[in-house]
Write an enzyme that holds these catalytic residues in place. Structure first.
Site, PDB file in Angstrom:
ATOM      1  N   LYS A   1      24.549 -47.147 -33.156  1.00  0.00           N
ATOM      2  CA  LYS A   1      23.819 -46.865 -31.929  1.00  0.00           C
ATOM      3  C   LYS A   1      23.026 -45.588 -32.143  1.00  0.00           C
ATOM      4  O   LYS A   1      23.432 -44.509 -31.777  1.00  0.00           O
ATOM      5  CB  LYS A   1      24.789 -46.720 -30.764  1.00  0.00           C
ATOM      6  CG  LYS A   1      25.435 -48.051 -30.468  1.00  0.00           C
ATOM      7  CD  LYS A   1      26.588 -47.936 -29.522  1.00  0.00           C
ATOM      8  CE  LYS A   1      27.299 -49.266 -29.407  1.00  0.00           C
ATOM      9  NZ  LYS A   1      27.934 -49.696 -30.667  1.00  0.00           N
TER      10      LYS A   1
ATOM     11  N   MET B   1      33.523 -36.314 -30.201  1.00  0.00           N
ATOM     12  CA  MET B   1      32.365 -36.559 -29.320  1.00  0.00           C
ATOM     13  C   MET B   1      32.313 -35.515 -28.204  1.00  0.00           C
ATOM     14  O   MET B   1      32.004 -35.850 -27.057  1.00  0.00           O
ATOM     15  CB  MET B   1      32.443 -37.975 -28.707  1.00  0.00           C
ATOM     16  CG  MET B   1      32.405 -39.069 -29.747  1.00  0.00           C
ATOM     17  SD  MET B   1      32.738 -40.694 -29.055  1.00  0.00           S
ATOM     18  CE  MET B   1      34.524 -40.731 -29.027  1.00  0.00           C
TER      19      MET B   1
ATOM     20  N   ASP C   1      28.137 -48.599 -39.060  1.00  0.00           N
ATOM     21  CA  ASP C   1      27.566 -47.804 -37.980  1.00  0.00           C
ATOM     22  C   ASP C   1      27.122 -46.442 -38.492  1.00  0.00           C
ATOM     23  O   ASP C   1      27.160 -46.153 -39.676  1.00  0.00           O
ATOM     24  CB  ASP C   1      28.524 -47.731 -36.778  1.00  0.00           C
ATOM     25  CG  ASP C   1      29.830 -47.060 -37.117  1.00  0.00           C
ATOM     26  OD1 ASP C   1      29.861 -46.279 -38.094  1.00  0.00           O
ATOM     27  OD2 ASP C   1      30.824 -47.304 -36.409  1.00  0.00           O
TER      28      ASP C   1
HETATM   29  N1  SAH Z   1      36.659 -43.366 -35.792  1.00  0.00           N
HETATM   30  C1  SAH Z   1      36.186 -42.025 -36.026  1.00  0.00           C
HETATM   31  C2  SAH Z   1      35.747 -41.331 -34.753  1.00  0.00           C
HETATM   32  C3  SAH Z   1      34.557 -41.983 -34.085  1.00  0.00           C
HETATM   33  S1  SAH Z   1      34.084 -41.115 -32.650  1.00  0.00           S
HETATM   34  C4  SAH Z   1      37.276 -41.233 -36.739  1.00  0.00           C
HETATM   35  O1  SAH Z   1      38.410 -41.681 -36.805  1.00  0.00           O
HETATM   36  O2  SAH Z   1      36.973 -40.132 -37.217  1.00  0.00           O
HETATM   37  C5  SAH Z   1      32.759 -40.159 -33.286  1.00  0.00           C
HETATM   38  C6  SAH Z   1      33.113 -38.703 -33.314  1.00  0.00           C
HETATM   39  O3  SAH Z   1      33.999 -38.439 -34.404  1.00  0.00           O
HETATM   40  C7  SAH Z   1      31.943 -37.784 -33.543  1.00  0.00           C
HETATM   41  O4  SAH Z   1      31.218 -37.550 -32.360  1.00  0.00           O
HETATM   42  C8  SAH Z   1      32.636 -36.550 -34.037  1.00  0.00           C
HETATM   43  O5  SAH Z   1      33.223 -35.845 -32.974  1.00  0.00           O
HETATM   44  C9  SAH Z   1      33.754 -37.121 -34.874  1.00  0.00           C
HETATM   45  N2  SAH Z   1      33.382 -37.218 -36.300  1.00  0.00           N
HETATM   46  C10 SAH Z   1      33.454 -38.309 -37.068  1.00  0.00           C
HETATM   47  N3  SAH Z   1      33.073 -38.026 -38.331  1.00  0.00           N
HETATM   48  C11 SAH Z   1      32.758 -36.720 -38.351  1.00  0.00           C
HETATM   49  C12 SAH Z   1      32.299 -35.821 -39.350  1.00  0.00           C
HETATM   50  N4  SAH Z   1      32.091 -36.205 -40.595  1.00  0.00           N
HETATM   51  N5  SAH Z   1      32.081 -34.537 -38.999  1.00  0.00           N
HETATM   52  C13 SAH Z   1      32.297 -34.111 -37.742  1.00  0.00           C
HETATM   53  N6  SAH Z   1      32.724 -34.913 -36.754  1.00  0.00           N
HETATM   54  C14 SAH Z   1      32.960 -36.187 -37.050  1.00  0.00           C
END
Ligand code: SAH
Length: 382
Positions: free
Chosen positions: A182, A297, A160
């Site tokens: 998405k 998010m 994704d």
């Molecule tokens: N499974 C992921 C989260 C998915 S939800 C995890 O454990 O990190 C997606 C959200 O994760 C994004 O909108 C943001 O808020 C955060 N996110 C994920 N990777 C990021 C990154 N490299 N930098 C900043 N925010 C991040």
């Protein structure tokens, strides 16, 4: 006035974090808002299609006969029907990739028949493996050894938007990569279609790897995919990843908990399934000065969340940080007190993915501006 920092600009950063990832490129302007090489941009999605040789092209430029063929192609039990007359971009996206997927499925089934015989007896004749693999927040060095090993032996990988290109570079040359993110404008696959794809390939004996940014079980919908496949008799193995909160906190030197400062940490989503503000109800019991809040998010709902937290008693001066594309060379950080955070995020024009950390622990970061007023690389965002 927003303080936007690019952490790698701090000359002393490696002294604080000797083992920290060294960004491969440091040179881009601190406040540039045009990210030609972002691992997360939509432009890159097209490149990913091309790299997968399932070339995405605008309908207008596609020969009529190809469009005609695409209309009638279908995929076993896929919820994309391929019906004549349906010409949405999404339909064509899927259709365009079907021939490749079907061919691959066919090859896998044939291989299996050769090895197992028609009756399907034999050790390696059961369904293939599905691995739900967390890829961490972007820096490939944050992958687990298990993840690297599984990625290298995969037949098919579905990934994704949050899986960075550096991570995709680890995929073996013979594996097939399929983008199922998405991404606005490309209307990639629905969750149901992802389920179907995982199932079809697993049933054909393939080693299927579902790559998910961060940890697959933290706001990653990994649970839904696991559930679906398990109900169909497919075993799913989960390989955890470093969730954005941990990766980014480490990058910024923020302890998510700290004796006498924060005795718990809470991961929140700012996103609503229905597009509203319903997740914000948590603000009522999340306004605890001794808890670190990490909001995933949360860009669009932050103004309301911050207000609610303050209305429920969280001090307006609570330190906070918003981090865009954390742990990648394009990382940008805004530090602010809670009362100013939303405004500063807007003036710095942070975009998704951005993680928000709220709590006293943020001020423990060596990059917290109050403690680094003399730092020469703080810049004003316009
Ligand atoms: N499974 C992921 C989260 C998915 S939800 C995890 O454990 O990190 C997606 C959200 O994760 C994004 O909108 C943001 O808020 C955060 N996110 C994920 N990777 C990021 C990154 N490299 N930098 C900043 N925010 C991040």
């Amino acid at each position: 006035m927003a303080l936007v920092q690019k952490l790698q600009s701090f000359p002393s950063v490696s002294a604080h974090y000797p083992t920290r990832h060294k960004p491969s490129s440091v040179a881009s302007p601190i406040c540039s808002l045009h990210y030609k090489n972002s691992p997360f941009t939509e432009k890159h999605s097209i490149e990913r299609y091309q790299r997968d040789q399932w070339v995405y092209k605008n309908d207008r430029h596609r020969p009529v006969e190809i469009l005609e063929n695409l209309k009638y192609q279908s995929f076993p039990s896929s919820s994309g029907c391929g019906c004549p007359g349906e010409d949405s971009v999404r339909q064509n996206d899927i259709a365009l990739q079907l021939p490749e997927l079907k061919k691959l499925l066919q090859v896998l089934k044939q291989k299996r028949e050769e090895c197992c015989g028609k009756d399907g007896n034999g050790e390696s004749c059961g369904p293939g493996n599905v691995f739900l693999v967390g890829t961490g927040p972007g820096d490939p060095e944050l992958l687990t050894l298990k993840a690297v090993r599984v990625i290298a032996k995969a037949d098919l990988l579905l990934y994704d938007r949050l899986v960075s290109n550096d991570v995709l570079d680890l995929v073996g040359p013979d594996a097939r990569l399929l983008y199922v993110g998405k991404t606005a404008g490309y209307h990639s696959r629905t969750q149901e279609e992802i389920h179907e794809l995982l199932l079809s390939f697993a049933e054909a004996g393939a080693t299927v790897v579902r790559l998910k940014g961060g940890d697959p079980l933290v706001f990653g919908r990994g649970g839904e995919e696991m559930d679906y496949l398990q109900q169909k008799g497919i075993e799913v193995k989960v390989i955890p990843g470093i969730t954005a909160a941990s990766g980014i906190a480490a990058e910024l030197g923020i302890p998510l908990t700290h004796r006498g400062v924060a005795n718990s940490v809470r991961f929140l989503t700012g996103h609503s399934r229905k597009g509203g503000t319903d997740p914000l109800f948590v603000a009522e019991n999340a306004a605890d000065p001794d808890t670190t809040l990490v909001v995933y998010m949360g860009l669009s709902t932050l103004p309301s969340l911050a207000l609610m937290l303050m209305n429920h008693g969280l001090p307006v001066s609570t330190p906070a940080a918003a981090v865009e594309r954390g742990t990648t060379p394009q990382q940008r950080v805004v530090f602010a007190e809670l009362k100013d955070l939303a405004e500063k995020i807007v003036s710095a024009e942070l975009i998704s993915p951005t993680l928000i950390v709220i709590g006293k622990v943020v001020a423990l970061s060596p990059f917290w501006p109050e403690s680094r007023k003399e730092a020469s690389c703080l810049v004003e965002a316009t």
